[in-house]
Design an enzyme around this catalytic site. Structure first.
Site, PDB file in Angstrom:
ATOM      1  N   SER A  80      30.278  34.818  42.366  1.00  0.00           N
ATOM      2  CA  SER A  80      30.692  34.861  43.614  1.00  0.00           C
ATOM      3  C   SER A  80      32.341  35.403  43.727  1.00  0.00           C
ATOM      4  O   SER A  80      33.048  34.983  42.851  1.00  0.00           O
ATOM      5  CB  SER A  80      30.789  33.617  44.347  1.00  0.00           C
ATOM      6  OG  SER A  80      31.333  33.524  45.607  1.00  0.00           O
ATOM      7  N   GLU A 131      34.427  33.791  45.514  1.00  0.00           N
ATOM      8  CA  GLU A 131      35.061  32.603  45.657  1.00  0.00           C
ATOM      9  C   GLU A 131      35.741  32.229  44.375  1.00  0.00           C
ATOM     10  O   GLU A 131      36.353  31.345  44.317  1.00  0.00           O
ATOM     11  CB  GLU A 131      34.113  31.484  46.343  1.00  0.00           C
ATOM     12  CG  GLU A 131      33.578  31.702  47.698  1.00  0.00           C
ATOM     13  CD  GLU A 131      34.840  31.351  48.700  1.00  0.00           C
ATOM     14  OE1 GLU A 131      35.686  30.604  48.365  1.00  0.00           O
ATOM     15  OE2 GLU A 131      35.010  31.770  49.725  1.00  0.00           O
ATOM     16  N   TYR A 156      32.182  24.796  45.185  1.00  0.00           N
ATOM     17  CA  TYR A 156      31.525  25.854  44.860  1.00  0.00           C
ATOM     18  C   TYR A 156      32.046  27.002  44.036  1.00  0.00           C
ATOM     19  O   TYR A 156      31.296  27.354  43.154  1.00  0.00           O
ATOM     20  CB  TYR A 156      31.152  26.362  46.189  1.00  0.00           C
ATOM     21  CG  TYR A 156      30.366  27.813  46.380  1.00  0.00           C
ATOM     22  CD1 TYR A 156      28.848  27.650  46.061  1.00  0.00           C
ATOM     23  CD2 TYR A 156      31.087  29.005  46.449  1.00  0.00           C
ATOM     24  CE1 TYR A 156      28.184  28.991  46.150  1.00  0.00           C
ATOM     25  CE2 TYR A 156      30.341  30.117  46.575  1.00  0.00           C
ATOM     26  CZ  TYR A 156      28.994  30.260  46.232  1.00  0.00           C
ATOM     27  OH  TYR A 156      28.232  31.476  46.279  1.00  0.00           O
TER      28      TYR A 156
END
Length: 316
Positions: A123, A125, A146
């Site tokens: 990801s 992120e 996450y």
């Protein structure tokens, strides 16, 4: 006939990927988690063409048995606790499902089907607050449970590739949306609210950080990139993105404009939707994917928003 195993097949990406692989003639297996409510609506139209098995990434035994029984040529590990804001509320579960779950998948493949090629859903992120644009050489600085869990999964895939010679690739996917996006994600919340307000079913939309900038692409195209990664002779890691960055405010503006409304009259900023640590800018550089995979996005920001709004109005 090639055989593929998709964890998280009932999710947005899993459903589009399953469609793609079926079109290519694969036998497709997918995982289901036991729940008191049915959550297969994204795959109901292909339900009878899939081999669905109950399994959970946090249950090591179930994953080992699944891989042993399936003997896949390709494994796409898409299952996760995938909501960033929620990960602050359930960090332990996020670490187990999103982080250690990947370890379970890779261990199962290593012992039960070592020739299988593995795609790990990484990801954007993971980049966190590191300045945009970001590519495969950009340092990681995750700012949420996450993001941290995804980073653990990323490095675990790299380690298994280097330690055991496994064909394991990371797709570092930036935000990707579609009509099948979950209702709790900001893009779908915006689209649903715009249509509901138009119909008189809702009076306002409460959101968090309207200035957050994201690189939003179209999920079905990103699933094509996943498949391409596992067709390469050698494994590798790839950023998948459009290279464009837009704010949440711009997304609101576009979505409400498509239904003839001024978003400023309806969108309210609410601090309870802010993250404890904010990621302000994510913008991917997918040059390597274009060069090596021959992949590049076709659906751009305005078209993406339009597709989502029209699907909400008329049905997908």
């Amino acid at each position: 006939m090639k055989k593929a195993l998709i964890t998280g097949v009932t999710g947005q990406d899993g459903s589009y990927l399953a469609e793609l692989l079926l079109e290519k003639g694969y036998e497709v297996w997918g995982t289901l988690r036991r729940s008191s409510s049915i959550n297969t609506y994204r795959i109901d139209h292909i339900f009878d063409r899939l081999k669905l098995v109950y399994a959970d990434l946090t249950d090591t035994q179930s994953i080992f048995k699944l891989v042993k029984d399936c003997q896949p040529d390709e494994v796409y590990n898409l299952a996760a606790q995938s909501h960033v804001r929620t990960s602050f509320d359930v960090p332990h579960y996020t670490a187990n499902a999103t982080g250690l779950g990947t370890l379970n998948v890779l261990e199962a493949v290593r012992f039960e089907c070592p020739t299988a090629r593995v795609y790990q859903a990484s990801s954007s992120e993971m980049f966190g607050t590191f300045p945009a644009p970001q590519n495969e050489q950009t340092p990681f600085w995750p700012c949420s449970p996450y993001g941290i869990s995804k980073l653990y999964s990323y490095w675990t895939a790299v380690n298994y590739r280097e330690s055991y010679g496994m064909h394991a690739s990371n797709g570092i996917l930036f935000n990707h949306e579609s009509p099948r996006r979950g209702d709790t994600f900001v893009t779908k919340k915006i689209v649903k609210a715009a249509v509901a307000i138009l119909r008189g079913q809702q009076t306002e939309l409460r959101l968090g950080n309207l200035d957050a900038k994201r690189d939003w692409g179209f999920a079905p195209e990103y699933c094509q990139a996943m498949h391409l990664m596992l067709q390469q002779k050698s494994p590798g890691d790839y950023v998948i993105a459009t290279g464009e960055m837009h704010t949440v405010r711009e997304f609101c503006q576009q979505a409400f404009r498509h239904v003839g409304l001024d978003f400023k009259k309806y969108v309210v900023q609410d601090t309870k939707y802010f993250r404890p640590t904010e990621v302000n800018e994510l913008q991917g550089d997918a040059s390597r994917a274009k060069r090596v995979l021959g992949w590049e996005p076709k659906v751009r920001f305005e078209e993406l928003v339009k597709v989502m709004v029209e699907a909400e109005i008329y049905g997908e």
